[in-house]
Scaffold this motif. Structure first.
Motif, PDB file in Angstrom:
ATOM      1  N   PRO A  88       9.016  26.727  12.941  1.00  0.00           N
ATOM      2  CA  PRO A  88       8.445  27.743  13.839  1.00  0.00           C
ATOM      3  C   PRO A  88       8.649  29.163  13.333  1.00  0.00           C
ATOM      4  O   PRO A  88       8.557  30.116  14.111  1.00  0.00           O
ATOM      5  CB  PRO A  88       9.241  27.501  15.114  1.00  0.00           C
ATOM      6  CG  PRO A  88      10.610  27.160  14.603  1.00  0.00           C
ATOM      7  CD  PRO A  88      10.402  26.395  13.307  1.00  0.00           C
ATOM      8  N   PHE A  89       8.902  29.341  12.039  1.00  0.00           N
ATOM      9  CA  PHE A  89       9.236  30.658  11.532  1.00  0.00           C
ATOM     10  C   PHE A  89       8.051  31.619  11.519  1.00  0.00           C
ATOM     11  O   PHE A  89       8.228  32.836  11.547  1.00  0.00           O
ATOM     12  CB  PHE A  89       9.849  30.532  10.138  1.00  0.00           C
ATOM     13  CG  PHE A  89      11.173  29.830  10.156  1.00  0.00           C
ATOM     14  CD1 PHE A  89      12.345  30.544  10.343  1.00  0.00           C
ATOM     15  CD2 PHE A  89      11.254  28.455  10.028  1.00  0.00           C
ATOM     16  CE1 PHE A  89      13.570  29.899  10.386  1.00  0.00           C
ATOM     17  CE2 PHE A  89      12.475  27.795  10.070  1.00  0.00           C
ATOM     18  CZ  PHE A  89      13.636  28.519  10.256  1.00  0.00           C
ATOM     19  N   LEU A  99      -1.723  37.853  12.678  1.00  0.00           N
ATOM     20  CA  LEU A  99      -0.361  38.051  12.195  1.00  0.00           C
ATOM     21  C   LEU A  99       0.070  36.908  11.283  1.00  0.00           C
ATOM     22  O   LEU A  99       0.910  37.096  10.404  1.00  0.00           O
ATOM     23  CB  LEU A  99       0.606  38.180  13.376  1.00  0.00           C
ATOM     24  CG  LEU A  99       0.423  39.429  14.248  1.00  0.00           C
ATOM     25  CD1 LEU A  99       1.329  39.358  15.471  1.00  0.00           C
ATOM     26  CD2 LEU A  99       0.720  40.685  13.438  1.00  0.00           C
ATOM     27  N   TRP A 100      -0.466  35.719  11.491  1.00  0.00           N
ATOM     28  CA  TRP A 100      -0.230  34.571  10.627  1.00  0.00           C
ATOM     29  C   TRP A 100      -1.383  33.606  10.812  1.00  0.00           C
ATOM     30  O   TRP A 100      -2.088  33.647  11.825  1.00  0.00           O
ATOM     31  CB  TRP A 100       1.099  33.865  10.955  1.00  0.00           C
ATOM     32  CG  TRP A 100       1.200  33.365  12.385  1.00  0.00           C
ATOM     33  CD1 TRP A 100       1.782  33.999  13.439  1.00  0.00           C
ATOM     34  CD2 TRP A 100       0.675  32.132  12.914  1.00  0.00           C
ATOM     35  NE1 TRP A 100       1.658  33.259  14.587  1.00  0.00           N
ATOM     36  CE2 TRP A 100       0.989  32.094  14.295  1.00  0.00           C
ATOM     37  CE3 TRP A 100      -0.022  31.061  12.364  1.00  0.00           C
ATOM     38  CZ2 TRP A 100       0.618  31.042  15.132  1.00  0.00           C
ATOM     39  CZ3 TRP A 100      -0.391  29.995  13.200  1.00  0.00           C
ATOM     40  CH2 TRP A 100      -0.058  30.006  14.559  1.00  0.00           C
ATOM     41  N   TYR A 101      -1.579  32.739   9.832  1.00  0.00           N
ATOM     42  CA  TYR A 101      -2.584  31.689   9.956  1.00  0.00           C
ATOM     43  C   TYR A 101      -2.183  30.525   9.062  1.00  0.00           C
ATOM     44  O   TYR A 101      -1.638  30.706   7.989  1.00  0.00           O
ATOM     45  CB  TYR A 101      -3.993  32.161   9.577  1.00  0.00           C
ATOM     46  CG  TYR A 101      -4.081  33.495   8.891  1.00  0.00           C
ATOM     47  CD1 TYR A 101      -3.776  33.630   7.535  1.00  0.00           C
ATOM     48  CD2 TYR A 101      -4.467  34.630   9.592  1.00  0.00           C
ATOM     49  CE1 TYR A 101      -3.857  34.855   6.907  1.00  0.00           C
ATOM     50  CE2 TYR A 101      -4.553  35.866   8.968  1.00  0.00           C
ATOM     51  CZ  TYR A 101      -4.249  35.974   7.619  1.00  0.00           C
ATOM     52  OH  TYR A 101      -4.320  37.188   6.981  1.00  0.00           O
ATOM     53  N   ASN A 102      -2.432  29.319   9.563  1.00  0.00           N
ATOM     54  CA  ASN A 102      -2.163  28.127   8.762  1.00  0.00           C
ATOM     55  C   ASN A 102      -2.994  28.173   7.490  1.00  0.00           C
ATOM     56  O   ASN A 102      -4.090  28.733   7.469  1.00  0.00           O
ATOM     57  CB  ASN A 102      -2.514  26.851   9.532  1.00  0.00           C
ATOM     58  CG  ASN A 102      -1.519  26.504  10.627  1.00  0.00           C
ATOM     59  OD1 ASN A 102      -1.787  25.642  11.452  1.00  0.00           O
ATOM     60  ND2 ASN A 102      -0.372  27.168  10.649  1.00  0.00           N
ATOM     61  N   ASP A 103      -2.464  27.569   6.455  1.00  0.00           N
ATOM     62  CA  ASP A 103      -3.150  27.580   5.174  1.00  0.00           C
ATOM     63  C   ASP A 103      -3.381  26.167   4.655  1.00  0.00           C
ATOM     64  O   ASP A 103      -4.497  25.751   4.396  1.00  0.00           O
ATOM     65  CB  ASP A 103      -2.330  28.384   4.165  1.00  0.00           C
ATOM     66  CG  ASP A 103      -3.128  28.708   2.911  1.00  0.00           C
ATOM     67  OD1 ASP A 103      -4.266  28.242   2.806  1.00  0.00           O
ATOM     68  OD2 ASP A 103      -2.619  29.438   2.045  1.00  0.00           O
ATOM     69  N   TYR A 104      -2.324  25.403   4.493  1.00  0.00           N
ATOM     70  CA  TYR A 104      -2.418  24.036   3.988  1.00  0.00           C
ATOM     71  C   TYR A 104      -1.347  23.212   4.683  1.00  0.00           C
ATOM     72  O   TYR A 104      -0.386  23.752   5.244  1.00  0.00           O
ATOM     73  CB  TYR A 104      -2.178  24.001   2.467  1.00  0.00           C
ATOM     74  CG  TYR A 104      -0.783  24.460   2.120  1.00  0.00           C
ATOM     75  CD1 TYR A 104       0.273  23.554   2.051  1.00  0.00           C
ATOM     76  CD2 TYR A 104      -0.502  25.811   1.927  1.00  0.00           C
ATOM     77  CE1 TYR A 104       1.564  23.978   1.782  1.00  0.00           C
ATOM     78  CE2 TYR A 104       0.782  26.234   1.651  1.00  0.00           C
ATOM     79  CZ  TYR A 104       1.813  25.322   1.581  1.00  0.00           C
ATOM     80  OH  TYR A 104       3.087  25.743   1.331  1.00  0.00           O
ATOM     81  N   ALA A 136       6.459  36.662  13.811  1.00  0.00           N
ATOM     82  CA  ALA A 136       5.462  37.484  14.497  1.00  0.00           C
ATOM     83  C   ALA A 136       6.052  38.103  15.756  1.00  0.00           C
ATOM     84  O   ALA A 136       5.813  39.284  16.057  1.00  0.00           O
ATOM     85  CB  ALA A 136       4.242  36.632  14.840  1.00  0.00           C
ATOM     86  N   ALA A 137       6.840  37.324  16.496  1.00  0.00           N
ATOM     87  CA  ALA A 137       7.453  37.817  17.722  1.00  0.00           C
ATOM     88  C   ALA A 137       8.428  38.957  17.449  1.00  0.00           C
ATOM     89  O   ALA A 137       8.609  39.853  18.286  1.00  0.00           O
ATOM     90  CB  ALA A 137       8.162  36.674  18.444  1.00  0.00           C
ATOM     91  N   GLU A 138       9.046  38.952  16.274  1.00  0.00           N
ATOM     92  CA  GLU A 138       9.992  40.001  15.903  1.00  0.00           C
ATOM     93  C   GLU A 138       9.308  41.226  15.310  1.00  0.00           C
ATOM     94  O   GLU A 138       9.979  42.201  14.957  1.00  0.00           O
ATOM     95  CB  GLU A 138      11.011  39.461  14.902  1.00  0.00           C
ATOM     96  CG  GLU A 138      11.967  38.433  15.466  1.00  0.00           C
ATOM     97  CD  GLU A 138      12.988  37.994  14.433  1.00  0.00           C
ATOM     98  OE1 GLU A 138      13.823  38.841  14.056  1.00  0.00           O
ATOM     99  OE2 GLU A 138      12.932  36.829  13.994  1.00  0.00           O
ATOM    100  N   GLY A 139       7.989  41.179  15.194  1.00  0.00           N
ATOM    101  CA  GLY A 139       7.260  42.323  14.675  1.00  0.00           C
ATOM    102  C   GLY A 139       7.390  42.523  13.186  1.00  0.00           C
ATOM    103  O   GLY A 139       7.315  43.654  12.692  1.00  0.00           O
TER     104      GLY A 139
END
Length: 396
Positions: free
Chosen positions: A140-141, A172-177, A146-149
């Protein structure tokens, strides 16, 4: 990553998912490694086309187009990466292809680091020119960072093609593989290879079953416990049955708390390894001609898929190069290179539809029935806490 990742002599354990490291560095160690030097005067504060600063650009349009982004990235000339082993999801070829395409050198530090170490590096190196520009994180990192900015919002050109459940709505993030938890087995040493979690409890596997790290630090090991929970009447909100399963496996003598690596497999020390299917499938190629007949099975009683995520450090010393790296990874070329490494790219459905996927590589993927489902962020937070509290008690 994503949380394990391998090199030729070592399986890399990523603390989510990406999932998921046997070589975990403490925050203090990371600080020591990078204590020298404040952030140099890079283009982090330089203007992109249209007056938008590279460090705040939220899309390629903010640079005035792809050509302008490439020019800005090549002016920086460097991309700082961390935790990208060359044998993990074909990163070695991906990096070489990126460097050949653009005049940007990719500097990878601590290839075997875990997702937790990547987050620590962003924090401890803030303001330094050796801070990571980009990170590859497992569950869950990606959510916690993202929650920590810690991350910069940036939507790659193909952002709309990424399934909603596999990205942050603000970029802020997105799955890749990603891939599925699988059981790798040396058929030269194991008469009948296991194909389910239930099989692993059989007495003939005493002293033979391993994970590639600690699930509290490694994404792949975390995924293995999650999959075991699904196989034992648990669920996305209940990982305790998976912890209990490994406790039972340890008590029977079947589970050995030793990090599984290519070296330990070749020596016969860990002939059965629970890991991502793209890693186990890659090892099957790697072990050919070395006295190891590595068979791979996705356990039918515990089907669990997990994807690693990409994110840009909010304070990246090379912000344009970081954004160009993202554009490359989410292009058809980058996604097909992940696929070549047996990893399932997040854009596989859309690329299959538009015909840009390399079908040669698709046919080599381990077979799995049905479509993957994913836990919610709140579910991950709760099970992570349970795992942290109970894992050592179960297997010590």
């Amino acid at each position: 990553m994503a949380s394990g990742r391998p090199r030729v002599t070592r399986i890399r354990v990523r603390a989510n998912g990406r999932l998921i490291a046997a070589l975990a560095l403490s925050t203090a160690a990371l600080t020591t490694l990078t204590a020298c030097g404040a952030k140099s005067d890079t283009s982090a504060d330089a203007d992109a086309a249209g007056g938008v600063k590279a460090g705040t650009a939220a899309s390629v349009a903010d640079f005035g187009g792809m050509d302008a982004l490439v020019a800005a990235a090549e002016k920086e000339g460097t991309l700082n990466a961390i935790a990208l082993p060359p044998d993990w999801a074909n990163y070695g070829e991906i990096i070489k292809s990126f460097e050949a395409k653009y005049k940007v050198e990719v500097k990878v530090e601590t290839p075997d680091a875990a997702s937790a170490d990547e987050i620590n590096a962003i924090k401890s190196r803030k303001g330094q020119d050796r801070a990571p520009d980009v990170v590859d994180l497992g569950i869950p990192f990606d959510r916690s960072g993202a929650a920590e900015g810690l991350f910069a919002p940036y939507k790659v050109t193909s952002f709309d093609k990424i399934p909603t459940a596999q990205k942050d709505p603000n970029g802020l993030w997105y799955n890749d593989y990603g891939g599925y938890i699988s059981i790798g087995c040396d058929a030269e040493r194991i008469k009948t290879c296991p194909t389910t979690f239930a099989d692993l409890l059989k007495p003939e596997y005493k002293g033979k079953v391993a994970l590639n790290g600690n699930p509290n630090k490694s994404g792949s090991a975390f995924g293995g416990v999650y999959a075991a929970s699904l196989a034992n009447k648990g669920g996305f909100t209940d990982i305790q049955p998976g912890i209990d399963f490994f406790g039972k496996l340890k008590k029977s003598g079947n589970f050995i708390p030793v990090e599984s690596t290519p070296a330990t497999v070749q020596k016969g020390e860990t002939p059965i390894s629970i890991d991502w299917d793209y890693l186990n499938a890659g090892y099957a190629d790697q072990f050919k001609g070395k006295g190891v007949d590595w068979q791979v099975a996705v356990p039918t009683d515990g089907v669990y898929a997990q994807y690693y995520s990409q994110a840009i450090n909010k304070d990246a010393p090379h912000p344009a190069a970081a954004r160009l790296w993202m554009e490359y990874l989410y292009s058809a070329e980058g996604q097909n290179l992940f696929l070549k490494g047996y990893a399932r790219p997040v854009l596989l459905p859309s690329m299959t539809e538009d015909g840009s996927v390399d079908k040669t590589f698709v046919t080599k993927l381990p077979k799995v029935d049905g479509d993957p489902t994913f836990p919610e962020a709140a579910d991950l937070d709760s099970v992570k806490a349970v795992l942290a509290e109970n894992w050592d008690k179960a297997v010590s």
